[in-house]
Write a protein that holds these residues in place. Structure first.
Motif, mmCIF file in Angstrom:
data_model
loop_
_atom_site.group_PDB
_atom_site.id
_atom_site.type_symbol
_atom_site.label_atom_id
_atom_site.label_comp_id
_atom_site.label_asym_id
_atom_site.label_seq_id
_atom_site.Cartn_x
_atom_site.Cartn_y
_atom_site.Cartn_z
ATOM 1 N N TYR A 57 -5.067 -5.619 -2.578
ATOM 2 C CA TYR A 57 -3.684 -4.357 -2.602
ATOM 3 C C TYR A 57 -2.784 -4.552 -1.691
ATOM 4 O O TYR A 57 -2.969 -4.986 -0.091
ATOM 5 C CB TYR A 57 -4.940 -3.203 -2.298
ATOM 6 C CG TYR A 57 -3.945 -1.847 -2.204
ATOM 7 C CD1 TYR A 57 -3.119 -1.326 -3.049
ATOM 8 C CD2 TYR A 57 -3.973 -1.149 -0.745
ATOM 9 C CE1 TYR A 57 -2.453 -0.326 -3.127
ATOM 10 C CE2 TYR A 57 -3.316 -0.116 -0.772
ATOM 11 C CZ TYR A 57 -2.312 0.518 -1.951
ATOM 12 O OH TYR A 57 -1.588 1.607 -1.845
ATOM 13 N N ALA A 59 0.332 -2.630 -2.259
ATOM 14 C CA ALA A 59 1.320 -1.302 -2.035
ATOM 15 C C ALA A 59 2.394 -1.553 -2.738
ATOM 16 O O ALA A 59 3.074 -2.841 -2.768
ATOM 17 C CB ALA A 59 1.303 -0.535 -0.967
ATOM 18 N N LYS A 60 3.335 -0.742 -3.489
ATOM 19 C CA LYS A 60 4.451 -0.917 -3.928
ATOM 20 C C LYS A 60 5.592 -0.939 -2.969
ATOM 21 O O LYS A 60 6.522 -1.376 -3.217
ATOM 22 C CB LYS A 60 4.970 0.456 -4.712
ATOM 23 C CG LYS A 60 4.060 0.627 -5.797
ATOM 24 C CD LYS A 60 4.334 1.987 -6.549
ATOM 25 C CE LYS A 60 3.282 2.300 -7.402
ATOM 26 N NZ LYS A 60 3.482 3.526 -8.296
ATOM 27 N N LYS A 67 7.973 -9.916 -3.478
ATOM 28 C CA LYS A 67 7.577 -9.350 -4.653
ATOM 29 C C LYS A 67 7.892 -10.269 -5.729
ATOM 30 O O LYS A 67 7.216 -10.035 -7.173
ATOM 31 C CB LYS A 67 7.991 -8.020 -4.753
ATOM 32 C CG LYS A 67 7.652 -7.132 -5.787
ATOM 33 C CD LYS A 67 8.201 -5.896 -5.756
ATOM 34 C CE LYS A 67 7.545 -4.868 -6.727
ATOM 35 N NZ LYS A 67 7.842 -3.239 -6.507
ATOM 36 N N PHE A 79 -0.443 -3.663 -6.701
ATOM 37 C CA PHE A 79 0.474 -2.607 -6.371
ATOM 38 C C PHE A 79 -0.255 -0.942 -6.463
ATOM 39 O O PHE A 79 0.305 -0.211 -6.130
ATOM 40 C CB PHE A 79 1.714 -2.607 -7.188
ATOM 41 C CG PHE A 79 2.482 -4.022 -7.264
ATOM 42 C CD1 PHE A 79 2.662 -4.400 -5.907
ATOM 43 C CD2 PHE A 79 2.621 -4.475 -8.329
ATOM 44 C CE1 PHE A 79 3.474 -5.498 -5.797
ATOM 45 C CE2 PHE A 79 3.426 -5.926 -8.186
ATOM 46 C CZ PHE A 79 3.658 -6.484 -6.941
ATOM 47 N N GLU A 80 -1.197 -1.097 -7.174
ATOM 48 C CA GLU A 80 -1.805 0.162 -7.121
ATOM 49 C C GLU A 80 -3.244 0.240 -6.522
ATOM 50 O O GLU A 80 -4.028 -0.778 -6.661
ATOM 51 C CB GLU A 80 -2.237 0.562 -8.584
ATOM 52 C CG GLU A 80 -1.204 0.527 -9.591
ATOM 53 C CD GLU A 80 -0.144 1.759 -9.238
ATOM 54 O OE1 GLU A 80 -0.826 2.961 -8.780
ATOM 55 O OE2 GLU A 80 0.799 2.034 -9.618
ATOM 56 N N MET A 81 -3.695 1.303 -6.017
ATOM 57 C CA MET A 81 -4.834 1.296 -5.082
ATOM 58 C C MET A 81 -6.029 1.073 -6.234
ATOM 59 O O MET A 81 -6.236 1.719 -6.937
ATOM 60 C CB MET A 81 -5.136 2.522 -4.180
ATOM 61 C CG MET A 81 -3.909 2.857 -3.289
ATOM 62 S SD MET A 81 -4.330 4.361 -2.206
ATOM 63 C CE MET A 81 -5.643 3.609 -1.435
ATOM 64 N N PRO A 82 -6.874 0.093 -5.715
ATOM 65 C CA PRO A 82 -8.309 -0.137 -6.758
ATOM 66 C C PRO A 82 -9.009 0.751 -6.724
ATOM 67 O O PRO A 82 -9.343 1.595 -5.808
ATOM 68 C CB PRO A 82 -8.701 -1.286 -6.156
ATOM 69 C CG PRO A 82 -8.328 -1.669 -4.880
ATOM 70 C CD PRO A 82 -7.073 -0.614 -4.685
ATOM 71 N N ASP A 83 -9.695 1.081 -7.864
ATOM 72 C CA ASP A 83 -10.585 2.274 -8.351
ATOM 73 C C ASP A 83 -12.061 1.545 -8.115
ATOM 74 O O ASP A 83 -12.616 0.809 -8.993
ATOM 75 C CB ASP A 83 -10.530 3.121 -9.480
ATOM 76 C CG ASP A 83 -11.508 4.106 -9.787
ATOM 77 O OD1 ASP A 83 -12.041 4.352 -8.742
ATOM 78 O OD2 ASP A 83 -11.685 4.380 -11.020
#
Length: 335
Positions: A57, A59-60, A67, A79-83
């Motif tokens: 992770y 982040a954007k 990048k 770029f997205e928080m993992p679930d």
């Protein structure tokens, strides 16, 4: 500090806690070194330990240059928080000295086990296992702690960008394009290139400016002020000016380095009001004229001898600036 065998520590941690998931984190507003360290470990584990699920992770807010590489990644989109709700997992934190600066702090706080790999002299010593070795780049430490055989395997099994490419990215960015490289770094670079790393391709991640960015940077530099017989230069930007000129932290972050690299400047720093009375400051020197890690310690900041940062709450930034310059003068008298 003795060398660190990542594979032994990682394998023991996962088996002892009966885990099958790994989350890898860096610091807020990740740069090339954070991205390189996090992503290289993600790919290394993905190839060599396929029994584990890996979630890097970043982040954007990842810097524009690195990048370029990450968006080409065929395996991960960090770029997205993992679930990972309901999962027990190990967290690995790279290139992050303090809990305050960690991206995805909640993952660290809820982890069953933690491993920290860092290169900052100001590291707080957090984590179940903390291997902090002061060096030019965290990615350099990552390179040395991994098995050469398994790293080569990871490089050969995946297309660009792979684990070796990401380590190279981190080293390149935190050494200023190898400007601050030493013999050990050049050996690591040679080894990585022998694994297939394309130096020219990764060098392009250092060059992501547009003409509009250069215009904005020139405007910021126009506001630079000299101090201490001209040996120090700084830029202070409050929220009003930031809003009027549409200045982001990424726009100003490089300014302290540009100032420091001027032939007539020994210390460059910036102060950026990212929220009301909340100042984010960046300091750069050659580490010899002034040790910026030591300079910022009384204010709660730190980092390396030549690159350090500070986050500070104050409604009187001029007083903060004066205190810092006074400390510079005091440190110089003792040299």
């Amino acid at each position: 500090m003795t060398e660190f065998n990542f594979d032994t520590v990682f394998d023991e941690t996962m088996q002892t806690h009966n885990l099958d998931t790994v989350v890898i984190l860096g610091h807020l507003n990740p740069d090339g070194d954070a991205a390189g360290s996090v992503m290289s470990l993600a790919h290394y584990i993905h190839v060599n330990y396929p029994q584990y699920r890996v979630f890097p992770y970043l982040a954007k807010t990842l810097e524009r240059g690195p990048k370029k590489m990450v968006v080409e990644d065929k395996i991960f989109v960090p770029f997205e928080m993992p679930d990972i709700s309901g999962k027990q997992y190990c967290v690995i934190v790279c290139d992050n000295a303090t809990l305050e600066r960690m991206i995805g702090l909640e993952y660290y706080q809820n982890a069953a086990a933690s491993i920290v790999v860092d290169h900052h002299a100001s590291n707080e010593g957090y984590g179940d296992v903390n291997w902090t070795k002061v060096s030019e780049a965290c990615a350099e430490n990552v390179y040395h702690m991994l098995s050469s055989e398994l790293l080569l395997n990871a490089a050969q099994k995946e297309a660009y960008p792979n684990a070796a490419d990401y380590i190279y990215l981190g080293i390149l960015h935190d050494t200023g394009g190898l400007a601050r490289a030493n013999q050990g770094i050049f050996q690591a670079v040679a080894d990585l290139m022998a694994m297939g790393v394309d130096h020219g391709r990764i060098m392009k991640t250092l060059h992501s400016d547009t003409l509009d960015i250069l215009y904005k940077r020139a405007d910021i530099l126009h506001g630079a002020v000299r101090a201490m017989d001209g040996r120090v230069a700084y830029v202070i930007m409050g929220q009003k000016e930031i809003a009027e000129k549409d200045i982001t932290y990424e726009d100003i972050h490089c300014i302290s380095t540009i100032l420091r690299d001027c032939d007539d400047i020994e210390l460059g720093f910036t102060m950026y009001e990212e929220e009301e009375n909340g100042w984010r400051c960046s300091f750069r020197s050659d580490g010899k004229w002034i040790n910026v890690n030591e300079l910022l310690k009384p204010f709660g900041g730190g980092g390396h001898i030549s690159a350090a940062g500070l986050k500070y709450q104050t409604d009187n930034v001029e007083e903060l600036k004066k205190q810092i310059l006074d400390r510079v003068a005091e440190m110089k008298k003792k040299q």
